[in-house]
Design a protein around this motif. Sequence first.
Motif, mmCIF file in Angstrom:
data_model
loop_
_atom_site.group_PDB
_atom_site.id
_atom_site.type_symbol
_atom_site.label_atom_id
_atom_site.label_comp_id
_atom_site.label_asym_id
_atom_site.label_seq_id
_atom_site.Cartn_x
_atom_site.Cartn_y
_atom_site.Cartn_z
ATOM 1 N N SER A 196 21.843 -5.323 4.077
ATOM 2 C CA SER A 196 22.170 -6.736 4.297
ATOM 3 C C SER A 196 23.213 -7.222 3.295
ATOM 4 C CB SER A 196 20.912 -7.594 4.168
ATOM 5 O OG SER A 196 20.015 -7.280 5.199
ATOM 6 N N ALA A 197 23.004 -6.874 2.017
ATOM 7 C CA ALA A 197 23.934 -7.304 0.970
ATOM 8 C C ALA A 197 25.316 -6.695 1.190
ATOM 9 C CB ALA A 197 23.384 -6.905 -0.401
ATOM 10 N N LEU A 198 25.319 -5.449 1.648
ATOM 11 C CA LEU A 198 26.576 -4.751 1.897
ATOM 12 C C LEU A 198 27.336 -5.408 3.054
ATOM 13 C CD1 LEU A 198 28.197 -2.286 0.908
ATOM 14 C CD2 LEU A 198 26.960 -0.903 2.602
ATOM 15 N N ASP B 297 27.365 -15.185 13.089
ATOM 16 C CA ASP B 297 28.637 -14.540 12.762
ATOM 17 C C ASP B 297 29.013 -13.492 13.808
ATOM 18 O OD1 ASP B 297 30.759 -13.169 11.694
ATOM 19 O OD2 ASP B 297 29.812 -12.772 9.758
ATOM 20 N N ALA B 298 30.130 -13.716 14.511
ATOM 21 C CA ALA B 298 30.556 -12.786 15.563
ATOM 22 C C ALA B 298 31.074 -11.472 14.988
ATOM 23 C CB ALA B 298 31.637 -13.437 16.425
ATOM 24 N N GLY B 299 31.309 -11.432 13.678
ATOM 25 C CA GLY B 299 31.822 -10.214 13.039
ATOM 26 C C GLY B 299 30.733 -9.253 12.610
ATOM 27 N N LEU C 131 29.342 1.134 19.301
ATOM 28 C CA LEU C 131 29.717 0.145 18.281
ATOM 29 C C LEU C 131 31.163 0.373 17.837
ATOM 30 C CD1 LEU C 131 26.406 0.156 16.201
ATOM 31 C CD2 LEU C 131 27.319 -1.777 17.486
ATOM 32 N N ASP C 132 31.527 1.638 17.707
ATOM 33 C CA ASP C 132 32.897 2.023 17.358
ATOM 34 C C ASP C 132 33.867 1.522 18.439
ATOM 35 O OD1 ASP C 132 35.251 3.356 16.725
ATOM 36 O OD2 ASP C 132 34.317 5.317 16.442
ATOM 37 N N ALA C 133 33.538 1.801 19.693
ATOM 38 C CA ALA C 133 34.408 1.394 20.810
ATOM 39 C C ALA C 133 34.496 -0.129 20.944
ATOM 40 C CB ALA C 133 33.890 2.001 22.120
ATOM 41 N N ALA C 134 33.422 -0.826 20.518
ATOM 42 C CA ALA C 134 33.418 -2.292 20.610
ATOM 43 C C ALA C 134 34.325 -2.915 19.556
ATOM 44 C CB ALA C 134 31.995 -2.819 20.473
ATOM 45 N N GLY C 135 34.836 -2.091 18.645
ATOM 46 C CA GLY C 135 35.870 -2.568 17.738
ATOM 47 C C GLY C 135 35.441 -2.940 16.335
ATOM 48 N N PHE C 136 34.188 -2.625 15.946
ATOM 49 C CA PHE C 136 33.774 -2.937 14.571
ATOM 50 C C PHE C 136 34.507 -2.032 13.585
ATOM 51 C CE2 PHE C 136 30.288 -4.605 17.111
ATOM 52 C CZ PHE C 136 30.208 -5.890 16.578
ATOM 53 N N ASP C 137 34.929 -2.619 12.447
ATOM 54 C CA ASP C 137 35.667 -1.857 11.444
ATOM 55 C C ASP C 137 34.776 -0.835 10.737
ATOM 56 O OD1 ASP C 137 37.964 -3.461 11.885
ATOM 57 O OD2 ASP C 137 37.109 -5.029 10.590
ATOM 58 N N GLY D 182 36.345 -10.199 5.253
ATOM 59 C CA GLY D 182 36.882 -10.255 6.613
ATOM 60 C C GLY D 182 36.716 -8.992 7.450
ATOM 61 N N VAL D 183 35.981 -7.993 6.920
ATOM 62 C CA VAL D 183 35.762 -6.742 7.651
ATOM 63 C C VAL D 183 34.572 -6.909 8.604
ATOM 64 C CG1 VAL D 183 35.104 -4.307 7.376
ATOM 65 C CG2 VAL D 183 36.731 -5.353 5.775
ATOM 66 N N THR D 184 34.720 -6.461 9.864
ATOM 67 C CA THR D 184 33.600 -6.580 10.812
ATOM 68 C C THR D 184 32.667 -5.371 10.708
ATOM 69 O OG1 THR D 184 34.851 -5.530 12.603
ATOM 70 C CG2 THR D 184 34.997 -7.928 12.436
ATOM 71 N N VAL D 185 31.378 -5.618 10.946
ATOM 72 C CA VAL D 185 30.369 -4.570 10.733
ATOM 73 C C VAL D 185 29.348 -4.520 11.863
ATOM 74 C CG1 VAL D 185 28.789 -3.554 9.045
ATOM 75 C CG2 VAL D 185 30.518 -5.180 8.275
ATOM 76 N N GLY D 186 29.125 -3.339 12.388
ATOM 77 C CA GLY D 186 28.022 -3.099 13.306
ATOM 78 C C GLY D 186 26.944 -2.312 12.575
ATOM 79 N N VAL D 187 25.683 -2.700 12.755
ATOM 80 C CA VAL D 187 24.589 -2.027 12.048
ATOM 81 C C VAL D 187 23.571 -1.497 13.045
ATOM 82 C CG1 VAL D 187 22.716 -2.267 10.368
ATOM 83 C CG2 VAL D 187 24.837 -3.546 10.046
ATOM 84 N N LEU D 188 23.198 -0.253 12.851
ATOM 85 C CA LEU D 188 22.159 0.359 13.665
ATOM 86 C C LEU D 188 21.016 0.741 12.727
ATOM 87 C CD1 LEU D 188 22.355 0.991 16.708
ATOM 88 C CD2 LEU D 188 22.838 3.355 16.075
ATOM 89 N N ALA D 189 19.849 0.114 12.899
ATOM 90 C CA ALA D 189 18.696 0.445 12.064
ATOM 91 C C ALA D 189 17.776 1.350 12.875
ATOM 92 C CB ALA D 189 17.974 -0.825 11.632
ATOM 93 N N VAL D 190 17.681 2.600 12.454
ATOM 94 C CA VAL D 190 16.937 3.590 13.229
ATOM 95 C C VAL D 190 15.643 3.940 12.526
ATOM 96 C CG1 VAL D 190 16.998 5.905 14.212
ATOM 97 C CG2 VAL D 190 19.086 4.540 14.110
ATOM 98 N N ASP D 191 14.544 3.773 13.223
ATOM 99 C CA ASP D 191 13.257 4.105 12.626
ATOM 100 C C ASP D 191 12.561 5.189 13.431
ATOM 101 O OD1 ASP D 191 10.843 4.313 11.430
ATOM 102 O OD2 ASP D 191 10.297 2.211 11.578
ATOM 103 N N PRO D 192 12.651 6.429 12.972
ATOM 104 C CA PRO D 192 12.055 7.528 13.738
ATOM 105 C C PRO D 192 10.542 7.505 13.707
ATOM 106 C CG PRO D 192 13.142 8.342 11.741
ATOM 107 C CD PRO D 192 13.248 6.857 11.720
ATOM 108 N N THR D 193 9.953 6.671 12.859
ATOM 109 C CA THR D 193 8.494 6.656 12.763
ATOM 110 C C THR D 193 7.873 5.609 13.667
ATOM 111 O OG1 THR D 193 8.500 5.071 10.943
ATOM 112 C CG2 THR D 193 8.614 7.394 10.361
ATOM 113 N N SER D 194 8.700 4.713 14.213
ATOM 114 C CA SER D 194 8.153 3.649 15.050
ATOM 115 C C SER D 194 8.420 3.888 16.527
ATOM 116 C CB SER D 194 8.771 2.309 14.646
ATOM 117 O OG SER D 194 8.574 1.365 15.665
ATOM 118 N N PRO D 195 7.370 3.775 17.341
ATOM 119 C CA PRO D 195 7.557 3.967 18.772
ATOM 120 C C PRO D 195 8.053 2.703 19.464
ATOM 121 C CG PRO D 195 5.250 3.634 18.309
ATOM 122 C CD PRO D 195 5.978 3.517 16.997
#
Lengths: 341, 341
Positions: free
Chosen positions: B68-70, B110-112, B138-144, B78-91
């Motif tokens: 979150s801080a990052l 924030d749209a970025g 996320l890459d194709a959607a244009g996030f930096d 001004g850099v846009t960010v997409g985040v994927l939080a993956v939890d292999p332990t949760s169904p």
Amino acid sequence: MPKPVPTQQLIDGLLRGDRLALARAISRVEDNAEDAAGIVQAVFAHTGKAHLIGITGAPGTGKSTLVSALVESYRASGVTVGVLAVDPTSPFSGGALLGDRVRMTGHSGDAGVFIRSMATRRGAGGLAQASAEAMLLLDAAGFDRVLMETVGAGQAEIEIASVADTVVVVEAPGLGDEVQAIKAGLLEIADIFAVNKADRKGAARTVAALEMMLETGGAAAQTIMHHGQRMETGAASSETDAGEGWSTPVLETVAVSGGGVAQLRDALERHRAWLNESGGRAAREGRRLDHMLQTLVQAEVLARLERALTPALRGELVELMQRRQIDPYSAAAEVIRKLSR
Amino acid sequence: MPKPVPTQQLIDGLLRGDRLALARAISRVEDNAEDAAGIVQAVFAHTGKAHLIGITGAPGTGKSTLVSALVESYRASGVTVGVLAVDPTSPFSGGALLGDRVRMTGHSGDAGVFIRSMATRRGAGGLAQASAEAMLLLDAAGFDRVLMETVGAGQAEIEIASVADTVVVVEAPGLGDEVQAIKAGLLEIADIFAVNKADRKGAARTVAALEMMLETGGAAAQTIMHHGQRMETGAASSETDAGEGWSTPVLETVAVSGGGVAQLRDALERHRAWLNESGGRAAREGRRLDHMLQTLVQAEVLARLERALTPALRGELVELMQRRQIDPYSAAAEVIRKLSR
């Protein structure tokens, strides 16, 4: 290098009960030699007679000593026994271990006993397959009982359920194994529990915990063991699926002195009789052969894939993907096309 | 049930950066919907621009807060960010978690920023594949920058190395994670170490231990951590394979107050620049696409096998084997023949 013994000679020897031929045939299966499949194919028609027994337990339970005592007990009544000691944690082949085991059991001069160690030269999956095939060879060689002993290490103790007619899970007091048993799903695969080192402190508590686990299906006992003391629980008894008509016994043994070993042998014989009468034996053999079939088919399919998806082809497709001239799914479809041709 | 949005509409929307289209496209990939492959195929040509960052660490390291801080730090410049939080332990699927995460980061308006949770509905292997595909979307959607956060749980932290350009391993003082890092092979995959909660007691020791591990390649530090105190070792320095010219930094962060986060972002930018200059970026992308290709081919081959080896066929072959009219190898060959037809 001496010329290897011809495959047919090994097969003939093995079916006559020749020990050297049997040992060599197992080595070929263990090494996944070129004629390994041919040997299994040739002897398969002669299998299905032995009672296949799996014995598993954590290190420190005295499992090996118990197996030795059990062999002695069988031999005393004239029953022949083949033993396969499988160690999925050791990369070493059976050679050295084999010597130790033969010495240890004191059966080196007895033609009615054959002991063999197998290790993980072919990787965990390969070892499971090689062990299942070695069991078939011991069966075809005419042993009345075939014992497979595995260290309880992760996946291995579950695999044993797909190899044996009867599974004995060995526990010992004070190892915290009761909880481990539940975690690893041992409760579901055990046909017989042997609490070895039963002369030690805590044996009664281990027996009680296992019996309660069997009664409640694990849940209640888990609480008990976590708190380290017995306590009343209100949990409803949810019968475990141990098979209709078989109630999993919890036996006390002291392998070093032979205590309780006759009772363990009796329980094995009772389970064998129950399997024969209930049709459970055919059901378990069916599951075993189904498992072997699927393993063989999957291995063959993946081997074919590895031959088709050469490093050169991979490099070529990766380059096209990096230039965005092909996408991963189309690249995969390209490989599949080559595979089907 | 409302009519599902047509695939082409999702693809067009995603490529325009439409958030709802992106969210829906990720759901289709996560669910392995019929058009999942088609979506990945269509957007693949538009991928390869984002800096893909993997962030992993054991529970309790404050990894999520650091992410979150990052994100906040990136957004401030001004850099846009997409985040994927993956939890292999949760169904559980991303739905509920997603809301929490958006609130937590305070970026809901924030749209970025786009934050998405993924869980293990398709099983561990399926989750890895779905996550890799979601990264492409996320890459194709244009996030930096595209961040993937995974709980350090067994295989998952190793998988992350095959998904990211840059891997950040998060540690925290007093968790015994230094030793865990070596065990899990995290030392080999880390491009940057972040010792979070660096205001806590023991942070300096954790940093020192990680630095020594990096110097010695793990062996010496393992001894140190086991004994719980720093000591001189005579071990020769066996350079770790962190890539030529990149020296893995060990940074101190205090995510809750934002301390050290700018330095972490700087390190990420330096690694990105280094990857571009050294050719490391293309090499890692190549490995990533090679891995994806093999996964796709293997999945397809095994799916075909499952379709061919029907329960009926299995039952038939098992019966023949039980009557000893066919052996397992011949039965397997029979299945392979049907598969090739």
